[in-house]
Design a protein around this motif. Structure first.
Motif, PDB file in Angstrom:
ATOM      1  N   THR A  89      -3.672   5.921 -13.540  1.00 38.96           N
ATOM      2  CA  THR A  89      -4.195   5.218 -14.716  1.00 38.96           C
ATOM      3  C   THR A  89      -5.718   5.196 -14.656  1.00 38.96           C
ATOM      4  OG1 THR A  89      -2.207   3.863 -14.802  1.00 38.96           O
ATOM      5  CG2 THR A  89      -4.126   3.036 -16.012  1.00 38.96           C
ATOM      6  N   SER A  90      -6.264   4.911 -13.470  1.00 38.45           N
ATOM      7  CA  SER A  90      -7.723   4.930 -13.306  1.00 38.45           C
ATOM      8  C   SER A  90      -8.081   5.083 -11.843  1.00 38.45           C
ATOM      9  CB  SER A  90      -8.345   3.652 -13.886  1.00 38.45           C
ATOM     10  OG  SER A  90      -7.834   2.528 -13.223  1.00 38.45           O
ATOM     11  N   GLY A  91      -9.364   5.220 -11.589  1.00 32.76           N
ATOM     12  CA  GLY A  91      -9.836   5.454 -10.231  1.00 32.76           C
ATOM     13  C   GLY A  91     -10.140   6.922 -10.032  1.00 32.76           C
ATOM     14  N   LYS A  92     -10.700   7.219  -8.868  1.00 29.72           N
ATOM     15  CA  LYS A  92     -11.079   8.605  -8.592  1.00 29.72           C
ATOM     16  C   LYS A  92     -10.508   8.971  -7.228  1.00 29.72           C
ATOM     17  CE  LYS A  92     -15.298  11.365  -8.080  1.00 29.72           C
ATOM     18  NZ  LYS A  92     -14.806  12.598  -8.666  1.00 29.72           N
ATOM     19  N   THR A  93      -9.821  10.067  -7.156  1.00 32.27           N
ATOM     20  CA  THR A  93      -9.245  10.468  -5.872  1.00 32.27           C
ATOM     21  C   THR A  93      -9.385  11.959  -5.668  1.00 32.27           C
ATOM     22  OG1 THR A  93      -7.677   8.643  -5.864  1.00 32.27           O
ATOM     23  CG2 THR A  93      -7.128  10.540  -4.486  1.00 32.27           C
ATOM     24  N   GLN A  94      -9.891  12.308  -4.487  1.00 30.67           N
ATOM     25  CA  GLN A  94     -10.004  13.718  -4.129  1.00 30.67           C
ATOM     26  C   GLN A  94      -9.176  14.015  -2.892  1.00 30.67           C
ATOM     27  OE1 GLN A  94     -14.187  14.753  -3.825  1.00 30.67           O
ATOM     28  NE2 GLN A  94     -14.159  15.267  -5.997  1.00 30.67           N
ATOM     29  N   ILE A  95      -8.561  15.171  -2.896  1.00 33.54           N
ATOM     30  CA  ILE A  95      -7.836  15.667  -1.721  1.00 33.54           C
ATOM     31  C   ILE A  95      -8.428  17.036  -1.406  1.00 33.54           C
ATOM     32  CG2 ILE A  95      -5.602  16.394  -0.767  1.00 33.54           C
ATOM     33  CD1 ILE A  95      -4.278  14.346  -2.575  1.00 33.54           C
ATOM     34  N   GLY A  96      -8.971  17.165  -0.200  1.00 33.54           N
ATOM     35  CA  GLY A  96      -9.611  18.422   0.189  1.00 33.54           C
ATOM     36  C   GLY A  96     -10.745  18.796  -0.760  1.00 33.54           C
ATOM     37  N   GLY A  97     -11.373  17.794  -1.361  1.00 28.40           N
ATOM     38  CA  GLY A  97     -12.479  18.052  -2.284  1.00 28.40           C
ATOM     39  C   GLY A  97     -12.035  18.314  -3.719  1.00 28.40           C
ATOM     40  N   TYR A  98     -10.736  18.368  -3.954  1.00 26.59           N
ATOM     41  CA  TYR A  98     -10.222  18.592  -5.315  1.00 26.59           C
ATOM     42  C   TYR A  98      -9.785  17.266  -5.930  1.00 26.59           C
ATOM     43  CZ  TYR A  98      -9.992  23.446  -3.729  1.00 26.59           C
ATOM     44  OH  TYR A  98     -10.306  24.677  -3.236  1.00 26.59           O
ATOM     45  N   ASP A 114      -9.701  11.035  -0.206  1.00 27.24           N
ATOM     46  CA  ASP A 114     -10.701  10.047  -0.614  1.00 27.24           C
ATOM     47  C   ASP A 114     -10.213   9.380  -1.885  1.00 27.24           C
ATOM     48  OD1 ASP A 114     -13.085   9.651   0.842  1.00 27.24           O
ATOM     49  OD2 ASP A 114     -13.655  11.734   0.440  1.00 27.24           O
ATOM     50  N   ALA A 115      -9.644   8.194  -1.736  1.00 25.05           N
ATOM     51  CA  ALA A 115      -9.176   7.457  -2.922  1.00 25.05           C
ATOM     52  C   ALA A 115     -10.116   6.288  -3.166  1.00 25.05           C
ATOM     53  CB  ALA A 115      -7.747   6.966  -2.715  1.00 25.05           C
ATOM     54  N   GLU A 116     -10.589   6.187  -4.399  1.00 19.27           N
ATOM     55  CA  GLU A 116     -11.507   5.102  -4.774  1.00 19.27           C
ATOM     56  C   GLU A 116     -10.932   4.382  -5.978  1.00 19.27           C
ATOM     57  OE1 GLU A 116     -14.432   4.448  -3.270  1.00 19.27           O
ATOM     58  OE2 GLU A 116     -14.853   6.277  -2.135  1.00 19.27           O
ATOM     59  N   ASN A 117     -10.568   3.132  -5.770  1.00 20.24           N
ATOM     60  CA  ASN A 117     -10.084   2.276  -6.868  1.00 20.24           C
ATOM     61  C   ASN A 117      -8.912   2.888  -7.627  1.00 20.24           C
ATOM     62  OD1 ASN A 117     -13.471   2.142  -7.046  1.00 20.24           O
ATOM     63  ND2 ASN A 117     -12.383   0.255  -6.615  1.00 20.24           N
ATOM     64  N   LEU A 118      -8.039   3.541  -6.884  1.00 14.55           N
ATOM     65  CA  LEU A 118      -6.884   4.184  -7.516  1.00 14.55           C
ATOM     66  C   LEU A 118      -5.929   3.116  -8.062  1.00 14.55           C
ATOM     67  CD1 LEU A 118      -5.471   6.918  -8.036  1.00 14.55           C
ATOM     68  CD2 LEU A 118      -4.402   6.693  -5.782  1.00 14.55           C
ATOM     69  N   THR A 119      -5.560   3.281  -9.313  1.00 10.50           N
ATOM     70  CA  THR A 119      -4.730   2.274  -9.994  1.00 10.50           C
ATOM     71  C   THR A 119      -3.649   2.963 -10.807  1.00 10.50           C
ATOM     72  OG1 THR A 119      -6.558   0.686 -10.115  1.00 10.50           O
ATOM     73  CG2 THR A 119      -4.801   0.411 -11.736  1.00 10.50           C
ATOM     74  N   LYS A 120      -2.439   2.391 -10.758  1.00 11.11           N
ATOM     75  CA  LYS A 120      -1.358   2.892 -11.608  1.00 11.11           C
ATOM     76  C   LYS A 120      -0.695   1.730 -12.317  1.00 11.11           C
ATOM     77  CE  LYS A 120       1.621   5.654 -13.429  1.00 11.11           C
ATOM     78  NZ  LYS A 120       1.243   6.771 -14.329  1.00 11.11           N
ATOM     79  N   LYS A 121      -0.630   1.838 -13.637  1.00 12.17           N
ATOM     80  CA  LYS A 121       0.071   0.834 -14.431  1.00 12.17           C
ATOM     81  C   LYS A 121       1.268   1.491 -15.092  1.00 12.17           C
ATOM     82  CE  LYS A 121      -3.940  -1.971 -15.314  1.00 12.17           C
ATOM     83  NZ  LYS A 121      -4.565  -2.988 -16.077  1.00 12.17           N
ATOM     84  N   PHE A 122       2.378   0.797 -15.051  1.00 12.26           N
ATOM     85  CA  PHE A 122       3.530   1.199 -15.856  1.00 12.26           C
ATOM     86  C   PHE A 122       3.581   0.186 -16.991  1.00 12.26           C
ATOM     87  CE2 PHE A 122       4.781   2.700 -11.547  1.00 12.26           C
ATOM     88  CZ  PHE A 122       4.951   4.051 -11.837  1.00 12.26           C
ATOM     89  N   ALA A 133       5.293  -2.593  -2.694  1.00 13.79           N
ATOM     90  CA  ALA A 133       3.825  -2.692  -2.571  1.00 13.79           C
ATOM     91  C   ALA A 133       3.112  -1.573  -3.341  1.00 13.79           C
ATOM     92  CB  ALA A 133       3.420  -2.654  -1.099  1.00 13.79           C
ATOM     93  N   GLY A 134       3.820  -0.458  -3.544  1.00 15.29           N
ATOM     94  CA  GLY A 134       3.195   0.644  -4.287  1.00 15.29           C
ATOM     95  C   GLY A 134       2.969   1.892  -3.452  1.00 15.29           C
ATOM     96  N   LYS A 135       3.620   1.966  -2.293  1.00 18.61           N
ATOM     97  CA  LYS A 135       3.416   3.116  -1.398  1.00 18.61           C
ATOM     98  C   LYS A 135       3.914   4.421  -2.048  1.00 18.61           C
ATOM     99  CE  LYS A 135       6.013   1.207   1.707  1.00 18.61           C
ATOM    100  NZ  LYS A 135       6.358  -0.059   1.014  1.00 18.61           N
ATOM    101  N   THR A 136       5.158   4.384  -2.510  1.00 18.63           N
ATOM    102  CA  THR A 136       5.727   5.600  -3.106  1.00 18.63           C
ATOM    103  C   THR A 136       4.960   5.990  -4.364  1.00 18.63           C
ATOM    104  OG1 THR A 136       7.905   5.140  -2.189  1.00 18.63           O
ATOM    105  CG2 THR A 136       7.831   6.615  -4.079  1.00 18.63           C
ATOM    106  N   THR A 137       4.579   5.014  -5.153  1.00 17.68           N
ATOM    107  CA  THR A 137       3.814   5.303  -6.373  1.00 17.68           C
ATOM    108  C   THR A 137       2.495   5.982  -6.015  1.00 17.68           C
ATOM    109  OG1 THR A 137       4.839   3.391  -7.434  1.00 17.68           O
ATOM    110  CG2 THR A 137       2.841   4.248  -8.464  1.00 17.68           C
ATOM    111  N   THR A 138       1.858   5.513  -4.943  1.00 24.13           N
ATOM    112  CA  THR A 138       0.594   6.127  -4.495  1.00 24.13           C
ATOM    113  C   THR A 138       0.822   7.581  -4.085  1.00 24.13           C
ATOM    114  OG1 THR A 138      -0.233   4.004  -3.727  1.00 24.13           O
ATOM    115  CG2 THR A 138      -1.267   5.956  -2.782  1.00 24.13           C
ATOM    116  N   VAL A 139       1.853   7.798  -3.276  1.00 25.46           N
ATOM    117  CA  VAL A 139       2.127   9.159  -2.800  1.00 25.46           C
ATOM    118  C   VAL A 139       2.457  10.073  -3.985  1.00 25.46           C
ATOM    119  CG1 VAL A 139       3.744  10.561  -1.452  1.00 25.46           C
ATOM    120  CG2 VAL A 139       2.800   8.455  -0.481  1.00 25.46           C
ATOM    121  N   ARG A 140       3.175   9.545  -4.968  1.00 21.42           N
ATOM    122  CA  ARG A 140       3.517  10.360  -6.151  1.00 21.42           C
ATOM    123  C   ARG A 140       2.261  10.740  -6.934  1.00 21.42           C
ATOM    124  NH1 ARG A 140       7.648   7.468  -9.611  1.00 21.42           N
ATOM    125  NH2 ARG A 140       7.994   9.503 -10.559  1.00 21.42           N
ATOM    126  N   MET A 141       1.285   9.835  -6.975  1.00 21.94           N
ATOM    127  CA  MET A 141       0.020  10.184  -7.645  1.00 21.94           C
ATOM    128  C   MET A 141      -0.737  11.242  -6.846  1.00 21.94           C
ATOM    129  SD  MET A 141      -1.645   6.726  -9.207  1.00 21.94           S
ATOM    130  CE  MET A 141      -1.368   5.591  -7.856  1.00 21.94           C
TER     131      MET A 141
END
Ligand SMILES: Nc1ncnc2c1ncn2[C@@H]1O[C@H](COP(=O)(O)OP(=O)(O)OP(=O)(O)O)[C@@H](O)[C@H]1O
Ligand SMILES: [Mg+2]
Length: 121
Positions: free
Chosen positions: A56-65, A5-13, A40-48
């Motif tokens: 940088t911001s947003g809320k993301t849960q994996i398996g409820g964590y 569950d990713a909500e507004n996930l953002t990464k800035k370098f 596009a940011g695929k690898t950056t997303t997976v790394r997060m």
């Protein structure tokens, strides 16, 4: 139940936004293709998601964590398996030794490691 569950996930370098307000939901058992042009940011997303870099911001849960919480991230790391683009195998070790080495990180006992490695002759 959603597994990711990713909500507004953002990464800035610095000033550069590599992942901009990504919202996605992946259900348990779903096979999810994450496509996009180069940069596009695929690898950056997976790394997060894997806890290799912080968001940088947003809320993301994996398996409820929560990926933003270091105690939760430890639990997430036990749930996930990641095969990155550049596989971190040691060429001076045999296939067996590589698997044995990584098995130790997962705190698999010697007997368990031997048994599981032998499943893949
Ligand atoms: N550590 C970093 N520092 C600065 N910029 C970065 C960093 N990592 C990635 N970027 C930039 O963020 C953007 C997204 O990169 P990313 O590698 O996530 O894209 P991608 O979708 O995986 O691309 P590809 O399809 O080429 O693998 C790119 O513009 C990249 O140059
Ligand atoms: Mg990539």
């Amino acid at each position: 139940m959603n597994l990711i569950d990713a909500e507004n996930l953002t990464k800035k370098f610095g000033e550069f936004t590599a992942v901009d307000d990504l919202t996605l939901h992946v259900e348990e058992g779903e096979v999810f293709g994450f496509l996009g042009p180069n940069g596009a940011g695929k690898t950056t997303t997976v790394r997060m998601l894997a806890g290799l870099i912080s968001k940088t911001s947003g809320k993301t849960q994996i398996g409820g964590y929560d990926i933003g919480n270091s105690a939760d991230m430890q639990k997430i790391r036990r749930l996930i398996g990641l095969l990155p683009e550049n596989v971190g195998l040691y060429e001076n070790l045999s296939a067996y030794q590589n698997l044995d080495y990584y098995g130790r990180f997962y705190k698999i006992g010697e007997e368990g490691r031997q048994e599981r490695i032998e499943l893949f002759p």
